[in-house]
Scaffold this motif. Sequence first.
Motif, PDB file in Angstrom:
ATOM      1  N   TRP A   1       0.838  -1.199   0.000  1.00  0.00           N
ATOM      2  CA  TRP A   1       0.000   0.000   0.000  1.00  0.00           C
ATOM      3  C   TRP A   1       0.869   1.243   0.000  1.00  0.00           C
ATOM      4  CZ3 TRP A   1      -3.261   1.819   4.789  1.00  0.00           C
ATOM      5  CH2 TRP A   1      -4.222   2.753   4.395  1.00  0.00           C
ATOM      6  N   VAL A   2       0.490   2.211  -0.816  1.00  0.00           N
ATOM      7  CA  VAL A   2       1.124   3.532  -0.844  1.00  0.00           C
ATOM      8  C   VAL A   2       0.025   4.533  -0.527  1.00  0.00           C
ATOM      9  CG1 VAL A   2       2.314   5.235  -2.270  1.00  0.00           C
ATOM     10  CG2 VAL A   2       2.778   2.787  -2.607  1.00  0.00           C
ATOM     11  N   HIS A   3       0.209   5.289   0.555  1.00  0.00           N
ATOM     12  CA  HIS A   3      -0.831   6.256   0.926  1.00  0.00           C
ATOM     13  C   HIS A   3      -0.241   7.445   1.671  1.00  0.00           C
ATOM     14  CE1 HIS A   3      -1.329   5.144   5.324  1.00  0.00           C
ATOM     15  NE2 HIS A   3      -0.525   4.214   4.871  1.00  0.00           N
TER      16      HIS A   3
ATOM     17  N   THR B   1      -0.725  -4.044  -5.347  1.00  0.00           N
ATOM     18  CA  THR B   1      -0.395  -2.884  -4.522  1.00  0.00           C
ATOM     19  C   THR B   1      -1.484  -1.837  -4.672  1.00  0.00           C
ATOM     20  OG1 THR B   1       1.962  -3.287  -4.859  1.00  0.00           O
ATOM     21  CG2 THR B   1       1.320  -1.084  -4.123  1.00  0.00           C
ATOM     22  N   ARG B   2      -1.895  -1.245  -3.565  1.00  0.00           N
ATOM     23  CA  ARG B   2      -2.922  -0.201  -3.592  1.00  0.00           C
ATOM     24  C   ARG B   2      -2.254   1.168  -3.580  1.00  0.00           C
ATOM     25  NH1 ARG B   2      -7.680  -1.782  -3.384  1.00  0.00           N
ATOM     26  NH2 ARG B   2      -8.970  -2.911  -1.995  1.00  0.00           N
ATOM     27  N   PHE B   3      -2.775   2.054  -4.409  1.00  0.00           N
ATOM     28  CA  PHE B   3      -2.331   3.444  -4.475  1.00  0.00           C
ATOM     29  C   PHE B   3      -3.563   4.303  -4.231  1.00  0.00           C
ATOM     30  CE2 PHE B   3       1.845   2.671  -6.216  1.00  0.00           C
ATOM     31  CZ  PHE B   3       1.703   1.443  -6.820  1.00  0.00           C
ATOM     32  N   GLU B   4      -3.469   5.246  -3.327  1.00  0.00           N
ATOM     33  CA  GLU B   4      -4.615   6.096  -3.042  1.00  0.00           C
ATOM     34  C   GLU B   4      -4.368   7.477  -3.602  1.00  0.00           C
ATOM     35  OE1 GLU B   4      -6.536   5.949   0.635  1.00  0.00           O
ATOM     36  OE2 GLU B   4      -6.448   3.779   0.714  1.00  0.00           O
TER      37      GLU B   4
ATOM     38  N   GLU C   1      -9.808   5.397  -4.458  1.00  0.00           N
ATOM     39  CA  GLU C   1      -8.833   4.319  -4.379  1.00  0.00           C
ATOM     40  C   GLU C   1      -8.666   3.700  -5.756  1.00  0.00           C
ATOM     41  OE1 GLU C   1      -8.074   0.580  -1.474  1.00  0.00           O
ATOM     42  OE2 GLU C   1      -9.531   2.081  -0.926  1.00  0.00           O
TER      43      GLU C   1
ATOM     44  N   THR D   1      -6.205   0.725  -7.978  1.00  0.00           N
ATOM     45  CA  THR D   1      -5.209  -0.339  -7.887  1.00  0.00           C
ATOM     46  C   THR D   1      -4.468  -0.412  -9.201  1.00  0.00           C
ATOM     47  OG1 THR D   1      -6.803  -1.987  -8.608  1.00  0.00           O
ATOM     48  CG2 THR D   1      -6.548  -1.689  -6.234  1.00  0.00           C
ATOM     49  N   ARG D   2      -3.220  -0.827  -9.104  1.00  0.00           N
ATOM     50  CA  ARG D   2      -2.383  -0.977 -10.303  1.00  0.00           C
ATOM     51  C   ARG D   2      -1.696  -2.306 -10.258  1.00  0.00           C
ATOM     52  NH1 ARG D   2      -0.442   5.083 -10.174  1.00  0.00           N
ATOM     53  NH2 ARG D   2      -2.454   5.860 -10.711  1.00  0.00           N
TER      54      ARG D   2
END
Length: 166
Positions: A81-83, A151-154, A163, A165-166
């Motif tokens: 996760w990137v936030h 991996t989640r990118f917000e 939100e 996702t990539r």
Amino acid sequence: MATPDFVLELRRHIGHAPLSLVGVTAVIVRGDEILLGRRSDNGALTPITGIVDPGEEPADAAAREALEEAGVRIRVDRLAWVHQMPRLTYENGDVVDYLDLVFRCSWIDGEPYPADGEMTEVAWHPLDGLDGVQEQHLRRIDLALDDTSPTRFEGGSPDERTEATR
């Protein structure tokens, strides 16, 4: 918590002005357990966290923090996760914007202990017994444990967070 020397040097120049920093959260797993520590500054039960040093690879920072804070060696498996965390103002007036990178990590060796004083206790906790862990940390743990999700990118403003996702 120990403030890195490079942050103290920057603060000499910018005072309490907002400072953008990259942080890491290491969600360390051993079988059906997760490593958590009780922070010495606020008593919260959290995964291992820390600040990326200038020029340091973020995954290396996660491994370094695990060794420094808990005395364990880990393998960093993936970025979960990137936030952007909400702006934080410390008691002394320092303002910080943390970009947090959450990593799923596997324990290699070492018996956990509060190695550098940033934690008052460090121990393995069963994944089905995480009472007392704040919601923000439970979200990090859940995303790190979900091996089926990319991996989640917000993005978006804090008021209308979207939100992707990539």
